[in-house]
Each structure stands twice: as C-alpha cells, then as structure tokens.
Scaffold this motif. Structure first.
Motif, PDB file in Angstrom:
ATOM      1  N   UNK A  22       0.835  -1.211   0.000  1.00 23.29           N
ATOM      2  CA  UNK A  22       0.000   0.000   0.000  1.00 23.29           C
ATOM      3  C   UNK A  22       0.867   1.258   0.000  1.00 23.29           C
ATOM      4  N   UNK A  23       1.906   1.265   0.813  1.00 22.68           N
ATOM      5  CA  UNK A  23       2.781   2.436   0.883  1.00 22.68           C
ATOM      6  C   UNK A  23       3.533   2.617  -0.432  1.00 22.68           C
ATOM      7  N   UNK A  24       4.072   1.534  -0.989  1.00 14.36           N
ATOM      8  CA  UNK A  24       4.755   1.636  -2.284  1.00 14.36           C
ATOM      9  C   UNK A  24       3.807   2.132  -3.372  1.00 14.36           C
ATOM     10  N   UNK A  25       2.599   1.572  -3.407  1.00 15.11           N
ATOM     11  CA  UNK A  25       1.631   1.950  -4.437  1.00 15.11           C
ATOM     12  C   UNK A  25       1.240   3.422  -4.315  1.00 15.11           C
ATOM     13  N   UNK A  26       1.009   3.881  -3.108  1.00 15.31           N
ATOM     14  CA  UNK A  26       0.647   5.290  -2.907  1.00 15.31           C
ATOM     15  C   UNK A  26       1.804   6.199  -3.303  1.00 15.31           C
ATOM     16  N   UNK A  27       3.012   5.828  -2.937  1.00 15.86           N
ATOM     17  CA  UNK A  27       4.186   6.631  -3.322  1.00 15.86           C
ATOM     18  C   UNK A  27       4.314   6.696  -4.840  1.00 15.86           C
ATOM     19  N   UNK A  28       4.148   5.548  -5.487  1.00 12.09           N
ATOM     20  CA  UNK A  28       4.235   5.518  -6.947  1.00 12.09           C
ATOM     21  C   UNK A  28       3.155   6.366  -7.595  1.00 12.09           C
ATOM     22  N   UNK A  29       1.941   6.262  -7.058  1.00  8.42           N
ATOM     23  CA  UNK A  29       0.833   7.024  -7.621  1.00  8.42           C
ATOM     24  C   UNK A  29       1.024   8.528  -7.394  1.00  8.42           C
ATOM     25  N   UNK A  30       1.432   8.899  -6.185  1.00 11.48           N
ATOM     26  CA  UNK A  30       1.583  10.324  -5.873  1.00 11.48           C
ATOM     27  C   UNK A  30       2.747  10.961  -6.639  1.00 11.48           C
ATOM     28  N   UNK A  31       3.759  10.161  -6.976  1.00  7.61           N
ATOM     29  CA  UNK A  31       4.943  10.697  -7.657  1.00  7.61           C
ATOM     30  C   UNK A  31       4.855  10.567  -9.179  1.00  7.61           C
ATOM     31  N   UNK A  32       3.720  10.130  -9.685  1.00  8.74           N
ATOM     32  CA  UNK A  32       3.587   9.844 -11.109  1.00  8.74           C
ATOM     33  C   UNK A  32       3.865  11.045 -12.003  1.00  8.74           C
ATOM     34  N   UNK A  33       3.634  12.239 -11.530  1.00  8.10           N
ATOM     35  CA  UNK A  33       3.885  13.450 -12.325  1.00  8.10           C
ATOM     36  C   UNK A  33       5.175  14.141 -11.906  1.00  8.10           C
ATOM     37  N   UNK A  34       6.066  13.392 -11.254  1.00  7.47           N
ATOM     38  CA  UNK A  34       7.341  13.969 -10.830  1.00  7.47           C
ATOM     39  C   UNK A  34       7.239  14.782  -9.551  1.00  7.47           C
ATOM     40  N   UNK A  35       6.111  14.676  -8.856  1.00 11.20           N
ATOM     41  CA  UNK A  35       5.930  15.411  -7.607  1.00 11.20           C
ATOM     42  C   UNK A  35       6.760  14.784  -6.492  1.00 11.20           C
ATOM     43  N   UNK A  36       7.209  15.610  -5.569  1.00 14.47           N
ATOM     44  CA  UNK A  36       7.859  15.094  -4.370  1.00 14.47           C
ATOM     45  C   UNK A  36       6.770  14.571  -3.438  1.00 14.47           C
ATOM     46  N   UNK A  37       7.047  13.432  -2.807  1.00 15.74           N
ATOM     47  CA  UNK A  37       6.087  12.814  -1.904  1.00 15.74           C
ATOM     48  C   UNK A  37       6.685  12.811  -0.511  1.00 15.74           C
ATOM     49  N   UNK A  38       5.949  13.379   0.439  1.00 19.10           N
ATOM     50  CA  UNK A  38       6.424  13.353   1.823  1.00 19.10           C
ATOM     51  C   UNK A  38       5.797  12.165   2.547  1.00 19.10           C
ATOM     52  N   UNK A  39       6.482  11.738   3.578  1.00 17.90           N
ATOM     53  CA  UNK A  39       5.943  10.649   4.384  1.00 17.90           C
ATOM     54  C   UNK A  39       4.616  11.070   5.001  1.00 17.90           C
ATOM     55  N   UNK A  40       4.509  12.320   5.359  1.00 18.62           N
ATOM     56  CA  UNK A  40       3.258  12.842   5.932  1.00 18.62           C
ATOM     57  C   UNK A  40       2.101  12.733   4.937  1.00 18.62           C
ATOM     58  N   UNK A  41       2.375  13.019   3.664  1.00 17.23           N
ATOM     59  CA  UNK A  41       1.336  12.910   2.636  1.00 17.23           C
ATOM     60  C   UNK A  41       0.867  11.460   2.495  1.00 17.23           C
ATOM     61  N   UNK A  42       1.797  10.514   2.618  1.00 21.07           N
ATOM     62  CA  UNK A  42       1.434   9.099   2.558  1.00 21.07           C
ATOM     63  C   UNK A  42       0.538   8.742   3.736  1.00 21.07           C
ATOM     64  N   UNK A  43       0.913   9.201   4.928  1.00 18.01           N
ATOM     65  CA  UNK A  43       0.115   8.962   6.138  1.00 18.01           C
ATOM     66  C   UNK A  43      -1.291   9.522   5.949  1.00 18.01           C
ATOM     67  N   UNK A  44      -1.376  10.756   5.495  1.00 19.85           N
ATOM     68  CA  UNK A  44      -2.679  11.401   5.317  1.00 19.85           C
ATOM     69  C   UNK A  44      -3.536  10.667   4.280  1.00 19.85           C
ATOM     70  N   UNK A  45      -2.907  10.258   3.182  1.00 18.45           N
ATOM     71  CA  UNK A  45      -3.652   9.584   2.123  1.00 18.45           C
ATOM     72  C   UNK A  45      -4.181   8.230   2.592  1.00 18.45           C
ATOM     73  N   UNK A  46      -3.338   7.467   3.263  1.00 20.11           N
ATOM     74  CA  UNK A  46      -3.727   6.120   3.694  1.00 20.11           C
ATOM     75  C   UNK A  46      -4.571   6.115   4.967  1.00 20.11           C
ATOM     76  N   UNK A  47      -4.474   7.184   5.754  1.00 17.58           N
ATOM     77  CA  UNK A  47      -5.206   7.218   7.015  1.00 17.58           C
ATOM     78  C   UNK A  47      -4.644   6.250   8.046  1.00 17.58           C
ATOM     79  N   UNK A  48      -3.385   5.924   7.897  1.00 18.13           N
ATOM     80  CA  UNK A  48      -2.724   5.008   8.830  1.00 18.13           C
ATOM     81  C   UNK A  48      -2.028   5.805   9.924  1.00 18.13           C
ATOM     82  N   UNK A  49      -1.723   5.137  11.015  1.00 22.04           N
ATOM     83  CA  UNK A  49      -0.975   5.741  12.106  1.00 22.04           C
ATOM     84  C   UNK A  49       0.413   6.137  11.611  1.00 22.04           C
ATOM     85  N   UNK A  50       0.850   7.338  11.933  1.00 22.11           N
ATOM     86  CA  UNK A  50       2.133   7.820  11.404  1.00 22.11           C
ATOM     87  C   UNK A  50       3.317   7.000  11.874  1.00 22.11           C
TER      88      UNK A  50
END
Length: 111
Positions: A22-50
C-alpha cells in the motif's frame, strides 16, 4: 483479515506485505507526475498511524525499495522516493493484487 491474509500470501514472492505494498503503491501514484512525496502525505492519504507508516517505511528503506531523504524545504520532513528495485517490485505486484482483489470480491458477491 481474511482478505489481508490472502493478499499477504500472494505478495510473499515479492517480499512484500499488504501494508508495504500500500505504501509503495501510494508513493508511486503520488509521484507519477514527478511530484515530491512526503511521508506525511502518505500517512494522510492512507489514514494510517504515522508511527506505523514510519516503521514500515524504515523496513522498505532497509530493503532498498525506497529512499527517505530529508526535505530541503523542511529538515524535519522526510521525502519518500521509490528506488528502481522498488518500482520493479511494485510493477510486478500490481497485477497480482488486482487479480486477487477481483477474485476475492467476486467470490463475496456470489455468496
């Protein structure tokens, strides 16, 4: 839990668990347009405990599937970047996960 157990069995050949995928997939999806992905953004997107995401990210980093450099804008913030090995694992795992989801949820509709 049944879904997660089954998915973990399908992901085992890739050396991944469902939360790692899930974390790899979200990182790949969020970075698809060359955007920087923060760990916080992954936490927020997944709704998981930081802290849980942080522990999983450390494992992914140890396995050389991601890198987590400090953000230049905020040294307290970690970026999450998929490595070539991580992208290879993700690319192989996505069709397996999609097929499993389709099989699992189709079986639930029949019952």
């Amino acid at each position: 839990m049944l879904w997660q157990r089954g998915l973990n069995a399908r992901l085992k050949p890739f050396g991944l668990t469902q939360p790692q995928f899930a974390i790899l997939a979200v990182c790949g999806w969020m970075a698809r347009d060359g955007q920087y992905v923060t760990q916080r953004a992954v936490v927020d997107f997944l709704g998981m405990d930081r802290m849980h995401v942080s522990q999983i990210a450390m494992r992914l980093e140890r396995d050389k599937l991601i890198e987590r450099p400090a953000s230049k804008a905020d040294q307290r913030s970690k970026l999450v970047e998929i490595t070539p090995l991580g992208r290879e694992r993700l690319t192989g795992a996505v069709p397996v996960v999609e097929a499993y989801d389709q099989e699992f949820f189709a079986a639930k509709e029949v019952k």
